[in-house]
Every structure is written in C-alpha cells, then in structure tokens.
Design an enzyme around this catalytic site. Structure first.
Site, short mmCIF file in Angstrom:
data_model
loop_
_atom_site.label_atom_id
_atom_site.label_comp_id
_atom_site.label_asym_id
_atom_site.label_seq_id
_atom_site.Cartn_x
_atom_site.Cartn_y
_atom_site.Cartn_z
N TYR A 150 7.52 2.11 -7.80
CA TYR A 150 6.92 0.78 -7.79
C TYR A 150 6.49 0.36 -9.19
O TYR A 150 6.65 -0.80 -9.57
CB TYR A 150 5.74 0.74 -6.82
CG TYR A 150 6.13 1.03 -5.39
CD1 TYR A 150 7.29 0.49 -4.83
CD2 TYR A 150 5.36 1.85 -4.59
CE1 TYR A 150 7.66 0.76 -3.52
CE2 TYR A 150 5.71 2.12 -3.27
CZ TYR A 150 6.86 1.58 -2.74
OH TYR A 150 7.22 1.84 -1.45
N GLU B 136 0.86 -1.18 0.00
CA GLU B 136 0.00 0.00 0.00
C GLU B 136 0.90 1.22 0.00
O GLU B 136 1.94 1.22 0.63
CB GLU B 136 -0.89 0.06 1.24
CG GLU B 136 -1.96 -1.01 1.31
CD GLU B 136 -1.47 -2.28 2.01
OE1 GLU B 136 -2.17 -3.30 1.93
OE2 GLU B 136 -0.37 -2.26 2.61
#
Length: 154
Positions: free
Chosen positions: A118, A106
């Site tokens: 990411y 998250e």
C-alpha cells in the site's frame, strides 16, 4: 504475471470464497460479497489467469469523501507476482475520474507485506483502529491515499 482484469460477477463468487477462506482468519460470507456486488457505489475486480482461473480480487466502495478499499486477496500460489498491485492500479484508473475522493483502507498492523504494498501505491498511515479485528482483537492501521488530480492538458 499476465492476467485479465475484469469486473466480478455472481458466477465468480465460488472462486472468490475459496481464495477468501484461504487468505483470512475471519473470511467474508457469501452474503457480504453478494451485497458488495449489488451496491451501486461498489466496484469489484477480479484477476483471471490464462484459462479463466480467478487468482485474485479487489472490492472498493464509494463513500462521501473516499473510496474505501474493502477487500483485496490473491491466491497463495500466485502471490508476489504483481497481481494485487495490478488490481489496485486498475481500481485507481476506473475511479480516477472522481478527483474529490481519496482512498482509505484498514490493514492488520502485523501485515507488513500488505502495508509495504500500500505504501508503494501511495498510501500513508493515518491512524489506528484499536481492537478492530474480531478474531484476535488486533489493531488495524488506517491508511489514506490522496486523490490524484487529473493531468493538465498542454
């Protein structure tokens, strides 16, 4: 930047906490870090500069169907030098013998730099956790990375 990547040990926690407090509005407690270090299904890596200074870390925990990237941080003076990328790639190498588990994490929806990092590492947005962060009720973007199948031998 040239850093040594190695497993974190309890003696590293003071430096971990210093980076954590400077990086997050709601930092993890010492007890949370200790618990992760003790969990058999967790892996904690640190990035150490020449001279042994901790400049970044990453924690990942094994769950039934995924490795959960729990916490990644780099000291402010060492950001944008590839340290977080190196830590995550090393985590993928160490956990890569488990082709059934992907990776999840998250990240704050406002943290565009982390989201781009990411994405470069193969994560994709898969959902939103509404009001996930306790400090300001900000939403979290749920990201997923498929497991990398082992390379076939010729």
């Amino acid at each position: 930047m040239n850093v040594e990547l190695r497993r974190l040990e309890p003696r590293d926690l003071e430096a971990v906490e210093e980076i954590e407090r400077a990086s997050y509005p709601t930092p993890w407690s010492r007890a949370m870090f200790v618990a992760e270090l003790r969990k058999p299904g967790s892996l904690a890596l640190g990035a150490f500069a020449v001279g042994g200074e901790l400049v970044g870390y990453a924690f990942v925990s094994r769950y039934v169907d995924a490795w959960h990237v729990m916490n990644v941080a780099v000291a402010d003076a060492f950001r944008r030098r590839g340290i977080a990328t190196a830590l995550l790639r090393r985590l993928f190498e160490v956990t890569g013998s488990d082709p059934q588990r992907g990776y999840t994490l998250e990240v704050r929806v406002s943290n565009t730099d982390a989201i781009r990092l990411y994405e470069r590492l193969g994560f994709e947005a898969k959902g939103i956790r509404r009001g996930y962060y306790t400090d300001n009720r900000e939403d979290a973007l749920i990201m997923w990375r498929e497991p990398i199948p082992p390379t076939a031998s010729p």
